[in-house]
Design a protein around this motif. Structure first.
Motif, PDB file in Angstrom:
ATOM      1  N   GLU A 193      37.971  -6.665 -15.133  1.00  0.00           N
ATOM      2  CA  GLU A 193      38.180  -5.330 -13.485  1.00  0.00           C
ATOM      3  C   GLU A 193      39.549  -6.165 -14.264  1.00  0.00           C
ATOM      4  O   GLU A 193      40.068  -4.455 -13.723  1.00  0.00           O
ATOM      5  CB  GLU A 193      37.431  -5.921 -12.829  1.00  0.00           C
ATOM      6  CG  GLU A 193      35.566  -6.187 -12.502  1.00  0.00           C
ATOM      7  CD  GLU A 193      35.099  -4.756 -13.074  1.00  0.00           C
ATOM      8  OE1 GLU A 193      36.204  -3.982 -12.116  1.00  0.00           O
ATOM      9  OE2 GLU A 193      34.785  -4.483 -13.872  1.00  0.00           O
ATOM     10  N   THR A 194      40.354  -7.425 -14.416  1.00  0.00           N
ATOM     11  CA  THR A 194      40.818  -7.392 -13.709  1.00  0.00           C
ATOM     12  C   THR A 194      42.565  -7.777 -15.287  1.00  0.00           C
ATOM     13  O   THR A 194      43.601  -8.086 -15.177  1.00  0.00           O
ATOM     14  CB  THR A 194      40.881  -8.812 -13.395  1.00  0.00           C
ATOM     15  OG1 THR A 194      40.633 -10.078 -14.356  1.00  0.00           O
ATOM     16  CG2 THR A 194      40.735  -9.685 -12.036  1.00  0.00           C
ATOM     17  N   ARG A 196      44.930  -5.061 -15.993  1.00  0.00           N
ATOM     18  CA  ARG A 196      46.165  -4.540 -14.512  1.00  0.00           C
ATOM     19  C   ARG A 196      47.035  -6.109 -14.909  1.00  0.00           C
ATOM     20  O   ARG A 196      48.481  -5.498 -15.085  1.00  0.00           O
ATOM     21  CB  ARG A 196      45.150  -4.815 -13.411  1.00  0.00           C
ATOM     22  CG  ARG A 196      46.682  -5.158 -11.906  1.00  0.00           C
ATOM     23  CD  ARG A 196      45.655  -4.947 -10.907  1.00  0.00           C
ATOM     24  NE  ARG A 196      44.418  -6.240 -11.083  1.00  0.00           N
ATOM     25  CZ  ARG A 196      44.743  -7.253 -10.746  1.00  0.00           C
ATOM     26  NH1 ARG A 196      45.652  -7.833 -10.551  1.00  0.00           N
ATOM     27  NH2 ARG A 196      43.549  -8.261 -10.210  1.00  0.00           N
ATOM     28  N   ALA A 213      49.182  -5.275 -18.578  1.00  0.00           N
ATOM     29  CA  ALA A 213      49.315  -4.470 -18.249  1.00  0.00           C
ATOM     30  C   ALA A 213      51.328  -4.551 -19.035  1.00  0.00           C
ATOM     31  O   ALA A 213      52.549  -4.360 -18.656  1.00  0.00           O
ATOM     32  CB  ALA A 213      49.646  -3.382 -17.333  1.00  0.00           C
TER      33      ALA A 213
END
Lengths: 93, 281
Positions: free
Chosen positions: B116-117, B120, B123
């Motif tokens: 999920e993380t 992010r 990036a």
């Protein structure tokens, strides 16, 4: 004769030996010869279908046998067969 | 990465030994100052990797970990000191890196790295350095870096042995899955907590991870791409194996079947980076 290089995690199977010489003409019978001398290696290297396990690599000199002829690859005098298992020290398995 | 505009007099003094190397020089140093590196794990590998990258003047270093400092870490995890026991690792890591070099923007990421993380968190960075050394996070990092087209520096340690490679799989270099298509079943592989780790070992492998990171950022020499380095500390010997792209690789092969991040903890049969278990890296 061809020589296996035994990695640290598997040396308990080889009585601490870092290298083991075997008489063999291809990788399959090299593994048989290794297992005959130090039982347990075959189970570590091959799955129930007799194929190389997906989390252990075997290199003939510096080439990954999985990407070549696999267990049928011919081995010769002075060849080095390296067993390279996946390792991850950072957590409890 | 956007190179820094010019070096201040303080920076000219700080980086003098880099500036006189033709392979780095002023242009390379400005490039480093404009670069960003994400370190996964503030442990044994992440300590020397992040400390050398900070000292070298990498402009932005993110460090992600969800663990707290334990006494058993201090034998090898140089980011943390005795007084840091009980603190979040990213807190003491950030303090150490900032004290080494105030030029560096340190981003402390006290988060659980998972499917999920990861995208992010990855990036904003130019390159990912994986110092977590556990299977779920290793495959997660491998896949996320591939999907984002980012290079990934791989390191691993066990007892007296270490491994090093650099994957840039979106460019066809091969990836960790090419090397090991599947993780070993849970319980079949010992961790450092169970088998031990020679304290200096992560210093050697983690320093080489920093070395390869800087080489990659500055395009110096021959990178560890397509190469798998094995270090055997008891013999003090290095060996290099070829690392090729596997055409059957489910991630970067000819007919990929992995098109997005999966549940790596379920796939590997064990949780990734749990605070109580990530200590041994």
């Amino acid at each position: 004769m061809p020589q296996f290089r035994i990695p640290g995690p598997l040396r308990r199977l080889s009585d601490g030996q870092t290298t083991v010489d075997v008489e063999a003409t291809d990788l399959a019978n090299a593994i048989d010869a290794l297992d005959a001398r130090y039982p347990g290696f075959k189970d570590r290297l091959l799955d129930e279908n007799g194929e190389l396990r997906q989390f252990v690599n075997v290199y003939l000199n510096d080439e990954d046998v999985r990407l070549g002829a696999g267990l049928a690859v011919k081995v010769h005098e002075k060849d080095e067969i390296s067993i390279v298992p996946a390792v991850a020290g950072g957590r409890r398995a | 990465m956007v190179p820094a505009k010019s070096l201040t007099p303080d920076q000219v003094a700080r980086y003098a030994r880099h500036l006189i190397l033709p392979e780095v020089g002023g242009a390379g140093q400005r490039k480093l100052l404009g670069s960003s590196v994400l370190i996964l794990g503030a442990g044994g590998l992440g300590s020397p990797a992040s400390m050398y990258l900070a000292a070298a003047g990498v402009g932005k270093i993110g460090i992600v970990d969800f663990d707290v400092v334990d006494a058993s870490n201090l034998q090898r995890q140089l980011l943390h000191g005795h007084d840091d026991i009980g603190r979040p690792k990213v807190g003491s890591a950030a303090d150490t890196l900032r004290s080494l070099n105030p030029d560096v923007e340190v981003v402390a990421i006290n988060e659980h790295l998972n499917s999920e993380t990861a995208m992010r968190i990855f990036a904003p960075y130019d390159i990912i350095v994986d110092g977590t050394d556990n299977f779920p996070t290793r495959y997660l990092a491998n896949d996320a870096a591939h999907f984002l087209g980012k290079p990934l520096v791989h390191g691993s340690i066990f007892r007296f042995e270490g491994r090093l490679a650099l994957f840039d799989s979106a460019k066809g270099t091969g990836c960790y899955r090419c090397l090991f298509p599947e993780p070993p079943p849970p319980g079949s592989v010992q961790s450092c907590a169970e088998a031990g780790v020679f304290g200096v070992l992560p210093g050697i492998i983690g320093s080489m991870m920093a070395f390869e990171t800087i080489k990659y950022l500055l395009d110096i020499g021959r990178p560890m791409i397509g190469r798998y380095l094995l270090f055997e500390g008891e013999d003090m010997s290095f060996r290099e194996l070829k690392l090729r792209q596997n055409k059957a690789c489910p991630l970067c092969g000819e007919n990929p079947t992995v098109h997005s991040l999966i549940d790596y903890e379920a796939w590997c049969g064990t949780p990734a980076m749990e605070p109580s278990e990530a200590r041994a890296s």
